[in-house]
Design a protein around this motif. Structure first.
Motif, PDB file in Angstrom:
ATOM      1  N   VAL A 149       0.831  -1.194   0.000  1.00 48.00           N
ATOM      2  CA  VAL A 149       0.000   0.000   0.000  1.00 48.00           C
ATOM      3  C   VAL A 149       0.867   1.247   0.000  1.00 48.00           C
ATOM      4  O   VAL A 149       2.047   1.207   0.364  1.00 48.00           O
ATOM      5  N   LYS A 150       0.267   2.335  -0.421  1.00 47.12           N
ATOM      6  CA  LYS A 150       0.946   3.631  -0.387  1.00 47.12           C
ATOM      7  C   LYS A 150       0.046   4.613   0.340  1.00 47.12           C
ATOM      8  O   LYS A 150      -1.159   4.692   0.062  1.00 47.12           O
ATOM      9  N   THR A 151       0.618   5.357   1.276  1.00 41.24           N
ATOM     10  CA  THR A 151      -0.141   6.336   2.047  1.00 41.24           C
ATOM     11  C   THR A 151       0.657   7.636   2.138  1.00 41.24           C
ATOM     12  O   THR A 151       1.877   7.648   1.926  1.00 41.24           O
ATOM     13  N   PRO A 152      -0.008   8.721   2.498  1.00 41.63           N
ATOM     14  CA  PRO A 152       0.744   9.929   2.849  1.00 41.63           C
ATOM     15  C   PRO A 152       1.453   9.709   4.183  1.00 41.63           C
ATOM     16  O   PRO A 152       1.282   8.668   4.825  1.00 41.63           O
ATOM     17  N   THR A 153       2.239  10.678   4.616  1.00 43.73           N
ATOM     18  CA  THR A 153       2.966  10.536   5.882  1.00 43.73           C
ATOM     19  C   THR A 153       2.117  10.913   7.082  1.00 43.73           C
ATOM     20  O   THR A 153       2.507  10.663   8.227  1.00 43.73           O
ATOM     21  N   ALA A 154       0.948  11.506   6.847  1.00 50.31           N
ATOM     22  CA  ALA A 154       0.080  11.951   7.934  1.00 50.31           C
ATOM     23  C   ALA A 154      -0.562  10.766   8.648  1.00 50.31           C
ATOM     24  O   ALA A 154      -0.628   9.653   8.121  1.00 50.31           O
ATOM     25  N   ALA A 155      -1.056  11.039   9.858  1.00 51.84           N
ATOM     26  CA  ALA A 155      -1.683   9.996  10.664  1.00 51.84           C
ATOM     27  C   ALA A 155      -3.097   9.671  10.203  1.00 51.84           C
ATOM     28  O   ALA A 155      -3.696   8.691  10.667  1.00 51.84           O
ATOM     29  N   THR A 156      -3.642  10.464   9.303  1.00 52.26           N
ATOM     30  CA  THR A 156      -4.947  10.176   8.714  1.00 52.26           C
ATOM     31  C   THR A 156      -4.846  10.404   7.213  1.00 52.26           C
ATOM     32  O   THR A 156      -4.046  11.217   6.742  1.00 52.26           O
ATOM     33  N   GLY A 157      -5.647   9.687   6.480  1.00 56.10           N
ATOM     34  CA  GLY A 157      -5.616   9.848   5.026  1.00 56.10           C
ATOM     35  C   GLY A 157      -6.219   8.651   4.331  1.00 56.10           C
ATOM     36  O   GLY A 157      -7.050   7.938   4.908  1.00 56.10           O
ATOM     37  N   THR A 158      -5.791   8.411   3.109  1.00 55.50           N
ATOM     38  CA  THR A 158      -6.286   7.287   2.310  1.00 55.50           C
ATOM     39  C   THR A 158      -5.116   6.409   1.902  1.00 55.50           C
ATOM     40  O   THR A 158      -4.082   6.913   1.473  1.00 55.50           O
ATOM     41  N   TRP A 159      -5.272   5.098   2.096  1.00 55.66           N
ATOM     42  CA  TRP A 159      -4.242   4.203   1.572  1.00 55.66           C
ATOM     43  C   TRP A 159      -4.797   3.453   0.373  1.00 55.66           C
ATOM     44  O   TRP A 159      -5.976   3.163   0.296  1.00 55.66           O
ATOM     45  N   GLU A 160      -3.909   3.237  -0.593  1.00 53.62           N
ATOM     46  CA  GLU A 160      -4.287   2.524  -1.801  1.00 53.62           C
ATOM     47  C   GLU A 160      -3.256   1.463  -2.113  1.00 53.62           C
ATOM     48  O   GLU A 160      -2.052   1.700  -1.983  1.00 53.62           O
TER      49      GLU A 160
ATOM     50  N   LYS B  53      -8.458   0.130  -1.362  1.00 55.13           N
ATOM     51  CA  LYS B  53      -8.502   1.561  -1.093  1.00 55.13           C
ATOM     52  C   LYS B  53      -9.379   1.814   0.124  1.00 55.13           C
ATOM     53  O   LYS B  53     -10.551   1.424   0.154  1.00 55.13           O
ATOM     54  N   SER B  54      -8.815   2.463   1.137  1.00 54.14           N
ATOM     55  CA  SER B  54      -9.522   2.691   2.393  1.00 54.14           C
ATOM     56  C   SER B  54      -9.060   3.994   3.028  1.00 54.14           C
ATOM     57  O   SER B  54      -7.950   4.472   2.770  1.00 54.14           O
ATOM     58  N   SER B  55      -9.907   4.547   3.866  1.00 55.35           N
ATOM     59  CA  SER B  55      -9.462   5.646   4.719  1.00 55.35           C
ATOM     60  C   SER B  55      -8.815   5.033   5.949  1.00 55.35           C
ATOM     61  O   SER B  55      -9.213   3.954   6.401  1.00 55.35           O
ATOM     62  N   TYR B  56      -7.785   5.678   6.488  1.00 56.53           N
ATOM     63  CA  TYR B  56      -7.136   5.171   7.682  1.00 56.53           C
ATOM     64  C   TYR B  56      -6.987   6.295   8.707  1.00 56.53           C
ATOM     65  O   TYR B  56      -6.923   7.474   8.373  1.00 56.53           O
ATOM     66  N   ASP B  57      -6.939   5.893   9.967  1.00 54.15           N
ATOM     67  CA  ASP B  57      -6.723   6.834  11.065  1.00 54.15           C
ATOM     68  C   ASP B  57      -5.926   6.118  12.141  1.00 54.15           C
ATOM     69  O   ASP B  57      -6.433   5.214  12.803  1.00 54.15           O
TER      70      ASP B  57
ATOM     71  N   GLY C 188     -11.542   2.255   7.128  1.00 53.53           N
ATOM     72  CA  GLY C 188     -12.930   2.301   6.701  1.00 53.53           C
ATOM     73  C   GLY C 188     -13.068   2.658   5.251  1.00 53.53           C
ATOM     74  O   GLY C 188     -12.078   2.926   4.556  1.00 53.53           O
ATOM     75  N   PRO C 189     -14.303   2.690   4.753  1.00 50.56           N
ATOM     76  CA  PRO C 189     -14.521   3.044   3.353  1.00 50.56           C
ATOM     77  C   PRO C 189     -14.056   4.466   3.073  1.00 50.56           C
ATOM     78  O   PRO C 189     -14.209   5.347   3.919  1.00 50.56           O
TER      79      PRO C 189
ATOM     80  N   GLY D 239     -17.410   6.258  -0.843  1.00 54.16           N
ATOM     81  CA  GLY D 239     -17.415   4.861  -1.258  1.00 54.16           C
ATOM     82  C   GLY D 239     -18.507   4.061  -0.564  1.00 54.16           C
ATOM     83  O   GLY D 239     -19.107   4.522   0.407  1.00 54.16           O
ATOM     84  N   PRO D 240     -18.787   2.843  -1.030  1.00 54.90           N
ATOM     85  CA  PRO D 240     -19.795   1.998  -0.389  1.00 54.90           C
ATOM     86  C   PRO D 240     -19.346   1.573   0.999  1.00 54.90           C
ATOM     87  O   PRO D 240     -18.156   1.475   1.280  1.00 54.90           O
ATOM     88  N   ASP D 241     -20.309   1.357   1.886  1.00 49.88           N
ATOM     89  CA  ASP D 241     -19.993   0.966   3.257  1.00 49.88           C
ATOM     90  C   ASP D 241     -19.704  -0.527   3.308  1.00 49.88           C
ATOM     91  O   ASP D 241     -20.606  -1.350   3.310  1.00 49.88           O
ATOM     92  N   THR D 242     -18.418  -0.870   3.304  1.00 51.05           N
ATOM     93  CA  THR D 242     -18.024  -2.268   3.437  1.00 51.05           C
ATOM     94  C   THR D 242     -17.531  -2.558   4.850  1.00 51.05           C
ATOM     95  O   THR D 242     -16.915  -3.592   5.104  1.00 51.05           O
ATOM     96  N   GLY D 243     -17.813  -1.638   5.767  1.00 49.23           N
ATOM     97  CA  GLY D 243     -17.462  -1.847   7.166  1.00 49.23           C
ATOM     98  C   GLY D 243     -16.167  -1.163   7.556  1.00 49.23           C
ATOM     99  O   GLY D 243     -15.332  -0.816   6.715  1.00 49.23           O
ATOM    100  N   THR D 244     -16.006  -0.960   8.848  1.00 53.52           N
ATOM    101  CA  THR D 244     -14.807  -0.344   9.402  1.00 53.52           C
ATOM    102  C   THR D 244     -14.100  -1.346  10.304  1.00 53.52           C
ATOM    103  O   THR D 244     -14.702  -1.894  11.229  1.00 53.52           O
ATOM    104  N   TRP D 245     -12.830  -1.579  10.005  1.00 52.31           N
ATOM    105  CA  TRP D 245     -11.998  -2.441  10.840  1.00 52.31           C
ATOM    106  C   TRP D 245     -11.323  -1.583  11.907  1.00 52.31           C
ATOM    107  O   TRP D 245     -10.782  -0.514  11.607  1.00 52.31           O
ATOM    108  N   THR D 246     -11.310  -2.072  13.129  1.00 56.18           N
ATOM    109  CA  THR D 246     -10.576  -1.418  14.206  1.00 56.18           C
ATOM    110  C   THR D 246      -9.489  -2.355  14.707  1.00 56.18           C
ATOM    111  O   THR D 246      -9.763  -3.520  15.013  1.00 56.18           O
TER     112      THR D 246
END
Length: 231
Positions: A137-148, A201-205, A215-216, A220-227
């Motif tokens: 996956v590739k993400t920004p360096t921030a603690a929140t964002g989108t990984w793809e 592709k997901s949002s991360y925090d 999470g989605p 995007g469609p709600d495919t659930g949020t993993w914690t």
């Protein structure tokens, strides 16, 4: 096994639940017969050898993502042709390194229970994944964002077991490969079974340091949020 499942599908249909309409029947989006799903223009494949270091694509992970994580659960809501919810999935393990190489190990996953209603009929059951998923996956360096994912994600060893409890008690799938189950199979569970869990592709925090939410992505469609919590 699939012949046994047909009995249940007939029972569901008798309740007026057109579950096939919940899916386009195309299976895992972008998947090939090998179970590898293209996540980028490169089309490179990943492997399952050696865990996260077995992947070949170069990515990047935010510092707070690096390490080993253990899921406390997956939660989500179903909408559209069906209305309902699903929860569970604790024990799933995610490992990710600085280069974005990631592995999801479902070997210790706890079941996810789901319940939904369509056309006045109730469907209830549970499912669990098995096997491992590898990718980068590739993400920004921030603690929140989108990984793809970059390149391809290897879902070839991912399997799913599904048990329905209503309107009939039957095992619909028993360690069935996700490539075989996707499409009409995911529709039979109202969309609760995601054909591409975690490594998509997901949002991360991970701003809390010891907690990660996947999470989605917005819109995007709600495919659930993993914690997850840091292992």
């Amino acid at each position: 096994m699939r012949s046994t499942a047909k009995v249940t599908i007939v029972a569901i249909t008798a309740l007026g639940i057109g579950l096939a309409g919940c899916s386009d029947g195309s299976g895992t989006p972008g998947a090939t017969a090998s179970g590898k799903t293209s996540a980028g223009a490169s089309g490179a494949t990943t492997t399952t050898s050696g865990g996260p270091t077995g992947t070949t694509e170069t990515g990047a992970a935010a510092p707070c993502l690096i390490g080993t994580w253990k899921a406390t659960g997956l939660t989500g809501k179903l909408s559209g042709p069906v209305t309902g919810s699903f929860t569970g999935g604790g024990g799933t393990q995610l490992t990710i390194d600085a280069a974005g190489k990631a592995q999801v190990d479902f070997g210790t996953m706890q079941p996810v229970t789901f319940a939904f209603t369509v056309a006045g009929g109730d469907v209830k059951g549970s499912f669990g994944y098995g096997g491992k998923v590898n990718g980068t996956v590739k993400t920004p360096t921030a603690a929140t964002g989108t990984w793809e994912p970059v390149g391809s994600v290897d879902f070839s060893t991912l399997n799913v077991t599904v048990d329905l409890t209503s309107p009939a008690a039957v095992r619909v799938a028993d360690k069935t490969s996700i490539a075989d189950f996707a499409g009409t199979g995911t529709a039979d569970t109202g969309g609760a079974v995601d054909a591409q869990p975690v490594l998509k592709k997901s949002s991360y925090d991970c701003s809390g340091g010891t907690t990660l939410k996947l999470g989605p992505p917005q819109g995007g469609p709600d495919t659930g949020t993993w914690t997850f919590t840091k292992a």
